[in-house]
Write an enzyme that holds these catalytic residues in place. Structure first.
Site, PDB file in Angstrom:
ATOM      1  N   ARG A 140      -4.591  -1.815  -5.317  1.00  0.00           N
ATOM      2  CA  ARG A 140      -4.695  -0.439  -4.828  1.00  0.00           C
ATOM      3  C   ARG A 140      -5.601  -0.336  -3.609  1.00  0.00           C
ATOM      4  NH1 ARG A 140      -3.212   3.225  -9.414  1.00  0.00           N
ATOM      5  NH2 ARG A 140      -4.108   4.975  -8.327  1.00  0.00           N
ATOM      6  N   TYR A 143      -4.817   1.050  -0.004  1.00  0.00           N
ATOM      7  CA  TYR A 143      -4.821   2.515   0.107  1.00  0.00           C
ATOM      8  C   TYR A 143      -6.244   3.056  -0.030  1.00  0.00           C
ATOM      9  CZ  TYR A 143      -3.390   7.361  -0.958  1.00  0.00           C
ATOM     10  OH  TYR A 143      -3.214   8.729  -0.966  1.00  0.00           O
ATOM     11  N   GLY A 146      -8.412   1.738   2.681  1.00  0.00           N
ATOM     12  CA  GLY A 146      -7.859   2.275   3.933  1.00  0.00           C
ATOM     13  C   GLY A 146      -8.329   3.705   4.146  1.00  0.00           C
ATOM     14  N   LYS A 147      -8.243   4.499   3.089  1.00  0.00           N
ATOM     15  CA  LYS A 147      -8.659   5.909   3.195  1.00  0.00           C
ATOM     16  C   LYS A 147     -10.173   6.016   3.360  1.00  0.00           C
ATOM     17  CE  LYS A 147      -4.768   8.258   2.644  1.00  0.00           C
ATOM     18  NZ  LYS A 147      -4.261   9.282   3.577  1.00  0.00           N
ATOM     19  N   ARG A 184       5.622   8.313  -8.617  1.00  0.00           N
ATOM     20  CA  ARG A 184       4.468   9.057  -9.124  1.00  0.00           C
ATOM     21  C   ARG A 184       4.850   9.718 -10.440  1.00  0.00           C
ATOM     22  NH1 ARG A 184       2.083  11.794  -3.677  1.00  0.00           N
ATOM     23  NH2 ARG A 184       4.230  11.621  -2.954  1.00  0.00           N
ATOM     24  N   ASN A 188       8.514  11.065 -11.717  1.00  0.00           N
ATOM     25  CA  ASN A 188       9.136  10.162 -12.703  1.00  0.00           C
ATOM     26  C   ASN A 188       9.492  10.913 -13.986  1.00  0.00           C
ATOM     27  OD1 ASN A 188       8.932   7.889 -11.151  1.00  0.00           O
ATOM     28  ND2 ASN A 188       7.624   6.749 -12.548  1.00  0.00           N
ATOM     29  N   TYR A 202       2.551   4.757 -19.088  1.00  0.00           N
ATOM     30  CA  TYR A 202       1.878   3.490 -18.790  1.00  0.00           C
ATOM     31  C   TYR A 202       0.602   3.401 -19.623  1.00  0.00           C
ATOM     32  CZ  TYR A 202       4.955   3.463 -14.646  1.00  0.00           C
ATOM     33  OH  TYR A 202       6.021   3.497 -13.796  1.00  0.00           O
ATOM     34  N   THR A 208      -6.373  10.215 -17.782  1.00  0.00           N
ATOM     35  CA  THR A 208      -6.201  11.614 -17.350  1.00  0.00           C
ATOM     36  C   THR A 208      -6.031  11.726 -15.834  1.00  0.00           C
ATOM     37  OG1 THR A 208      -8.558  12.082 -16.964  1.00  0.00           O
ATOM     38  CG2 THR A 208      -7.724  12.368 -19.230  1.00  0.00           C
ATOM     39  N   ASP A 272      -5.781   0.934 -12.691  1.00  0.00           N
ATOM     40  CA  ASP A 272      -5.368   2.335 -12.847  1.00  0.00           C
ATOM     41  C   ASP A 272      -6.597   3.149 -13.312  1.00  0.00           C
ATOM     42  OD1 ASP A 272      -2.445   3.678 -13.176  1.00  0.00           O
ATOM     43  OD2 ASP A 272      -3.860   4.639 -14.546  1.00  0.00           O
TER      44      ASP A 272
HETATM   45  P1  NAD Z   1       4.541  11.248   1.355  1.00  0.00           P
HETATM   46  O1  NAD Z   1       4.728   9.785   1.174  1.00  0.00           O
HETATM   47  O2  NAD Z   1       5.592  12.180   0.854  1.00  0.00           O
HETATM   48  O3  NAD Z   1       4.292  11.604   2.877  1.00  0.00           O
HETATM   49  C1  NAD Z   1       3.729  10.725   3.810  1.00  0.00           C
HETATM   50  C2  NAD Z   1       4.494  10.869   5.107  1.00  0.00           C
HETATM   51  O4  NAD Z   1       3.895  10.020   6.101  1.00  0.00           O
HETATM   52  C3  NAD Z   1       5.960  10.448   4.990  1.00  0.00           C
HETATM   53  O5  NAD Z   1       6.769  11.413   5.616  1.00  0.00           O
HETATM   54  C4  NAD Z   1       6.008   9.110   5.713  1.00  0.00           C
HETATM   55  O6  NAD Z   1       7.278   8.823   6.235  1.00  0.00           O
HETATM   56  C5  NAD Z   1       4.945   9.307   6.769  1.00  0.00           C
HETATM   57  N1  NAD Z   1       4.337   8.052   7.272  1.00  0.00           N
HETATM   58  C6  NAD Z   1       3.864   7.017   6.542  1.00  0.00           C
HETATM   59  N2  NAD Z   1       3.362   6.066   7.346  1.00  0.00           N
HETATM   60  C7  NAD Z   1       3.519   6.530   8.615  1.00  0.00           C
HETATM   61  C8  NAD Z   1       3.197   5.994   9.898  1.00  0.00           C
HETATM   62  N3  NAD Z   1       2.618   4.788  10.044  1.00  0.00           N
HETATM   63  N4  NAD Z   1       3.510   6.740  11.005  1.00  0.00           N
HETATM   64  C9  NAD Z   1       4.111   7.944  10.879  1.00  0.00           C
HETATM   65  N5  NAD Z   1       4.444   8.499   9.689  1.00  0.00           N
HETATM   66  C10 NAD Z   1       4.141   7.784   8.574  1.00  0.00           C
HETATM   67  O7  NAD Z   1       3.119  11.586   0.691  1.00  0.00           O
HETATM   68  P2  NAD Z   1       2.404  12.998   0.440  1.00  0.00           P
HETATM   69  O8  NAD Z   1       2.211  13.136  -1.015  1.00  0.00           O
HETATM   70  O9  NAD Z   1       3.061  14.070   1.205  1.00  0.00           O
HETATM   71  O10 NAD Z   1       0.977  12.691   1.063  1.00  0.00           O
HETATM   72  C11 NAD Z   1       0.585  13.164   2.339  1.00  0.00           C
HETATM   73  C12 NAD Z   1      -0.851  12.734   2.607  1.00  0.00           C
HETATM   74  O11 NAD Z   1      -1.713  13.252   1.602  1.00  0.00           O
HETATM   75  C13 NAD Z   1      -1.043  11.220   2.617  1.00  0.00           C
HETATM   76  O12 NAD Z   1      -1.960  10.873   3.632  1.00  0.00           O
HETATM   77  C14 NAD Z   1      -1.650  10.946   1.258  1.00  0.00           C
HETATM   78  O13 NAD Z   1      -2.458   9.795   1.272  1.00  0.00           O
HETATM   79  C15 NAD Z   1      -2.464  12.207   1.014  1.00  0.00           C
HETATM   80  N6  NAD Z   1      -2.672  12.455  -0.429  1.00  0.00           N
HETATM   81  C16 NAD Z   1      -1.641  12.873  -1.221  1.00  0.00           C
HETATM   82  C17 NAD Z   1      -1.853  13.059  -2.571  1.00  0.00           C
HETATM   83  C18 NAD Z   1      -0.765  13.537  -3.506  1.00  0.00           C
HETATM   84  O14 NAD Z   1      -1.002  13.633  -4.718  1.00  0.00           O
HETATM   85  N7  NAD Z   1       0.408  13.879  -3.030  1.00  0.00           N
HETATM   86  C19 NAD Z   1      -3.128  12.814  -3.129  1.00  0.00           C
HETATM   87  C20 NAD Z   1      -4.128  12.371  -2.292  1.00  0.00           C
HETATM   88  C21 NAD Z   1      -3.896  12.203  -0.931  1.00  0.00           C
HETATM   89  N1  UDP Z   2       2.071   6.914 -14.911  1.00  0.00           N
HETATM   90  C1  UDP Z   2       2.802   6.881 -16.114  1.00  0.00           C
HETATM   91  N2  UDP Z   2       4.152   6.815 -16.037  1.00  0.00           N
HETATM   92  C2  UDP Z   2       4.839   6.788 -14.868  1.00  0.00           C
HETATM   93  C3  UDP Z   2       4.106   6.827 -13.652  1.00  0.00           C
HETATM   94  C4  UDP Z   2       2.720   6.879 -13.714  1.00  0.00           C
HETATM   95  O1  UDP Z   2       2.216   6.931 -17.209  1.00  0.00           O
HETATM   96  O2  UDP Z   2       6.074   6.732 -14.910  1.00  0.00           O
HETATM   97  C5  UDP Z   2       0.605   7.041 -14.973  1.00  0.00           C
HETATM   98  C6  UDP Z   2      -0.167   6.068 -14.087  1.00  0.00           C
HETATM   99  O3  UDP Z   2      -0.422   4.867 -14.785  1.00  0.00           O
HETATM  100  C7  UDP Z   2      -1.439   6.868 -13.818  1.00  0.00           C
HETATM  101  C8  UDP Z   2      -0.973   8.320 -13.813  1.00  0.00           C
HETATM  102  O4  UDP Z   2       0.282   8.323 -14.483  1.00  0.00           O
HETATM  103  O5  UDP Z   2      -2.364   6.686 -14.859  1.00  0.00           O
HETATM  104  C9  UDP Z   2      -0.799   8.896 -12.415  1.00  0.00           C
HETATM  105  O6  UDP Z   2      -0.034   7.996 -11.671  1.00  0.00           O
HETATM  106  P1  UDP Z   2       0.466   8.323 -10.175  1.00  0.00           P
HETATM  107  O7  UDP Z   2       1.112   7.081  -9.660  1.00  0.00           O
HETATM  108  O8  UDP Z   2       1.241   9.576 -10.177  1.00  0.00           O
HETATM  109  O9  UDP Z   2      -0.868   8.646  -9.371  1.00  0.00           O
HETATM  110  P2  UDP Z   2      -2.298   7.911  -9.204  1.00  0.00           P
HETATM  111  O10 UDP Z   2      -2.422   6.780 -10.206  1.00  0.00           O
HETATM  112  O11 UDP Z   2      -2.296   7.417  -7.816  1.00  0.00           O
HETATM  113  O12 UDP Z   2      -3.275   8.974  -9.493  1.00  0.00           O
END
Ligand code: NAD
Ligand code: UDP
Length: 315
Positions: A140, A143, A146-147, A184, A188, A202, A208, A272
């Site tokens: 992981r 990501y 990276g963030k 996610r 799913n 999983y 949680t 996880d």
């Molecule tokens: P997503 O995967 O649906 O959207 C990401 C978008 O970025 C996609 O359209 C993808 O094609 C584009 N992308 C990826 N790499 C790229 C690159 N190198 N150049 C140009 N475009 C690129 O994800 P999301 O859920 O919409 O997430 C958006 C942002 O929010 C992300 O930065 C993610 O890390 C952050 N975020 C989301 C969640 C969540 O639960 N959804 C939680 C924490 C952070």
């Molecule tokens: N998870 C699960 N079943 C699935 C997909 C995910 O039980 O089909 C669990 C995963 O192990 C994690 C939680 O759900 O504990 C959230 O996973 P997700 O990938 O949505 O987000 P993140 O782990 O990045 O918070």
């Protein structure tokens, strides 16, 4: 204003583009379509104030804009681990490019960060002051680290170059336009429930997460971008403090889909996080923001979206 949304064709980005256009802004949506889709923004294409640009943020670009929302980055573990080196490049080189652009054209920039910067947290709920518990060499980390580096860059460009920065730490967000095969948990479970399949839990399913509906998240994001004040450059948690085990989530999805759920157990992915819940005291104080959509309502809306899509794809 003229506003750039990177990752604008993705799940959260497409909702953000829609909101910003609705507020009368000019919006440039930039995406490489790795996990984003044109159809997420088709309905915006008729607007003269909307532009869609295919571009990868790891390459520099020059655009005249007033604000930049830097969302480009795959968010699902399945997708960000598909090409981990690319994930690091997107977060590091991509963020440098967007910060360079912000510096050059004097735009304000907001970085989409994540609760993953806290890793597998040892304090609960997580406050912004917590430095996190992240494995820097695990699957992981492309990501998470990276963030974390993207946040470092934001703070350094702010201190060194006076770039006007904002950092939002997004907790698990869900809603319409997530990909069916996103991997996610919410998408799913909903897709499995609607297809009459077993829901894949999983591990023990006792871990949680706290789930925020996308409209609430976008509201918090726009407020943070536009707030003025002294400590606005420091990170802000935005998420819904309602915390659920994955077992409870499976039950809630069953209720929203109107079916009796069956579950099957799968191995817990490495590293996880066991628990996650945002402390949103800072967001409440700084932005006057708190979530308004409970999980049950948000799930209902998301189930409606996926049933339409699944019906369409089964035709
Ligand atoms: P997503 O995967 O649906 O959207 C990401 C978008 O970025 C996609 O359209 C993808 O094609 C584009 N992308 C990826 N790499 C790229 C690159 N190198 N150049 C140009 N475009 C690129 O994800 P999301 O859920 O919409 O997430 C958006 C942002 O929010 C992300 O930065 C993610 O890390 C952050 N975020 C989301 C969640 C969540 O639960 N959804 C939680 C924490 C952070
Ligand atoms: N998870 C699960 N079943 C699935 C997909 C995910 O039980 O089909 C669990 C995963 O192990 C994690 C939680 O759900 O504990 C959230 O996973 P997700 O990938 O949505 O987000 P993140 O782990 O990045 O918070």
């Amino acid at each position: 204003m003229r506003i750039l949304v990177t990752g604008g064709a993705g799940f959260i980005g497409s909702h953000l583009c829609e909101r910003l256009l609705g507020e009368g802004h000019d919006v440039i949506c930039l995406d490489n379509f790795f996990t984003g889709r044109r159809e997420n923004v088709y309905h915006l294409m008729d607007s003269k104030r909307f532009d869609l640009v295919r571009h990868d943020i790891i390459e520099p670009i020059l655009l005249e804009v007033d604000q930049i929302y830097n969302l480009a980055c795959p968010a699902s573990p399945v997708h960000y681990q598909y090409n981990p080196v690319k994930t690091v490049k997107t977060n590091v080189m991509g963020t440098i490019n967007m910060l360079g652009l912000a510096k050059r054209v004097r735009a304000r920039i907001l970085q989409a960060s994540t609760s993953e910067v806290y890793g597998d947290p040892e304090i609960h709920p997580q406050t912004e002051g917590y430095w996190g518990h992240v494995n820097c060499i695990g699957p992981r980390s492309c990501y998470d680290e990276g963030k974390r580096l993207a946040e470092t860059l934001m703070m350094d460009y702010h201190r060194q170059n006076r770039v006007d920065t904002r950092i939002i730490r997004i907790f698990n967000t869900y809603g319409p336009r997530m990909l069916e095969n996103d991997g996610r948990v919410v998408s799913n479970f909903i897709v499995q429930a609607l297809r009459g399949e077993e829901l894949t839990l999983y591990g023990t399913g006792e871990q949680t997460r706290s789930f925020c509906y996308v409209d609430d998240l976008v509201e918090g994001m726009i407020r943070l971008m536009n707030v003025e004040g002294e400590d606005v450059h420091q990170p802000v948690n935005v998420g819904n403090p309602g915390e659920f085990t994955m077992k409870q989530l499976a039950e809630e999805v069953g209720r929203a889909a109107g079916i009796e759920v069956k579950v099957s157990y799968r191995p817990l992915p490495q590293d996880d996080p066991r628990q996650r819940q945002p402390d949103i005291t800072r967001a409440k104080k700084l932005l006057g923001w708190e979530p308004t959509i409970p999980l049950r309502d948000g799930l209902k809306r998301t189930v409606e979206y996926f049933s339409e899509r699944i019906k369409g794809s089964d035709k």
